[in-house]
Write a protein that holds these residues in place. Structure first.
Motif, mmCIF file in Angstrom:
data_model
loop_
_atom_site.group_PDB
_atom_site.id
_atom_site.type_symbol
_atom_site.label_atom_id
_atom_site.label_comp_id
_atom_site.label_asym_id
_atom_site.label_seq_id
_atom_site.Cartn_x
_atom_site.Cartn_y
_atom_site.Cartn_z
ATOM 1 N N VAL A 58 0.811 -1.514 -0.041
ATOM 2 C CA VAL A 58 0.036 0.057 -0.004
ATOM 3 C C VAL A 58 0.885 1.340 0.119
ATOM 4 O O VAL A 58 1.781 1.451 0.793
ATOM 5 C CB VAL A 58 -0.829 0.064 1.223
ATOM 6 N N ARG A 59 0.699 2.151 -0.920
ATOM 7 C CA ARG A 59 1.311 3.344 -1.177
ATOM 8 C C ARG A 59 0.343 4.342 -1.098
ATOM 9 O O ARG A 59 -0.817 3.976 -1.304
ATOM 10 C CB ARG A 59 2.113 3.446 -2.290
ATOM 11 N N GLY A 64 -3.805 11.966 -1.918
ATOM 12 C CA GLY A 64 -3.831 10.988 -0.507
ATOM 13 C C GLY A 64 -4.628 9.799 -0.778
ATOM 14 O O GLY A 64 -4.867 9.126 0.244
ATOM 15 N N LYS A 65 -4.961 9.236 -1.811
ATOM 16 C CA LYS A 65 -5.788 8.184 -1.917
ATOM 17 C C LYS A 65 -4.743 7.118 -1.976
ATOM 18 O O LYS A 65 -3.803 6.667 -2.664
ATOM 19 C CB LYS A 65 -6.644 8.003 -3.241
ATOM 20 N N LEU A 147 5.322 10.111 4.569
ATOM 21 C CA LEU A 147 4.377 11.591 4.384
ATOM 22 C C LEU A 147 4.876 12.411 5.582
ATOM 23 O O LEU A 147 5.193 13.758 5.261
ATOM 24 C CB LEU A 147 3.187 11.130 4.539
ATOM 25 N N SER A 148 5.504 12.047 6.683
ATOM 26 C CA SER A 148 5.929 13.077 7.872
ATOM 27 C C SER A 148 7.082 13.705 7.342
ATOM 28 O O SER A 148 7.234 14.826 7.969
ATOM 29 C CB SER A 148 6.223 11.979 9.075
ATOM 30 N N LEU A 158 1.127 15.623 -2.778
ATOM 31 C CA LEU A 158 0.250 14.765 -3.112
ATOM 32 C C LEU A 158 -0.579 15.208 -4.226
ATOM 33 O O LEU A 158 -1.654 14.654 -4.608
ATOM 34 C CB LEU A 158 -0.708 14.330 -1.694
ATOM 35 N N SER A 159 -0.427 16.619 -4.545
ATOM 36 C CA SER A 159 -1.044 17.280 -5.421
ATOM 37 C C SER A 159 -1.007 16.653 -7.181
ATOM 38 O O SER A 159 -1.786 17.307 -7.906
ATOM 39 C CB SER A 159 -0.947 18.732 -5.418
#
Length: 215
Positions: A58-59, A64-65, A147-148, A158-159
């Motif tokens: 899972v990525r 953000g999906k 992501l942190s 994430l855009s």
């Protein structure tokens, strides 16, 4: 007051042609690489390599999906459990930018080392591209924990749709750790265009042949 990170809006024309080329090129690639799928499938039936053809993880994707990224399996079965159940190994994994050196990673098979060194393990991602979860060119999709690293710039990261090839890979891949990696990935977001995508694609092809930063 927290400063808002400026996010560049990509034009509809650019997104249309980017998706068009993603569909065409990934379809051609899957046909051309079909013998590789067969070869790796046969090799994955024997010895320590025995197990499923694909590794799915899972990525975090566009906006953000979450999605499951496909790779040829380069590790033993239940590799994720091995990592999660070994606190020292997991600590080293995080400290090394969510990777482990091949010689230090007990999960990688002999076949897997070759698949990673040649980047052949990445070929199944053309399936993700065809499905629309990824693009040929874009920032590398990350696991949730990564992501942190982007802090207040995560929405900018994430855009855009993640890619199989990107500026980070063409600039040195694993040789560029966090936090420098964030700056490189976000530079792509600012400069994304068909011309820049084409330049990155050719640089990635050269990096693959040189095996720069691949493990």
């Amino acid at each position: 007051m927290e400063k808002k990170v400026k996010i560049k809006q990509q034009s509809k024309g650019y997104l249309f042609w980017k998706r068009f080329f993603d569909i065409v090129l990934s379809s051609i690639a899957l046909v051309c690489f079909s013998p590789v799928f067969l070869l790796v499938f046969i090799l994955s039936r024997f010895g320590s390599n025995k197990g499923p053809l694909f590794y799915k993880q899972v990525r975090i994707g566009w906006h953000g999906k979450p999605f499951k990224i496909y790779k040829f399996r380069s590790m033993v079965v239940n590799a994720d459990a091995i990592l999660e159940n070994d606190p020292e190994l997991y600590k080293k994994y995080v400290a090394n930018n969510y990777k482990l050196e091949p010689e230090e990673d007990p999960r990688i098979t002999r076949l897997g080392r070759w698949l990673r060194k040649t980047s052949i393990d990445e070929i199944p991602q053309f399936l993700n591209i065809l499905r629309g979860e990824m693009s040929i060119i874009g920032p590398r999709p990350v696991v949730k924990a990564e992501l942190s690293e982007y802090g207040d710039r995560v929405d900018k990261f994430l855009s855009v749709k993640p890619g199989a090839m990107g500026l980070w890979q063409s600039s040195g891949r694993s040789n560029i750790p966090y936090p420098e990696r964030c700056d490189v990935e976000l530079e792509y977001v600012d400069k994304a265009s068909l011309a820049f995508d084409t330049e990155i694609m050719f640089k990635n092809v050269i990096s693959i042949f040189k095996s720069e930063g691949a493990y």
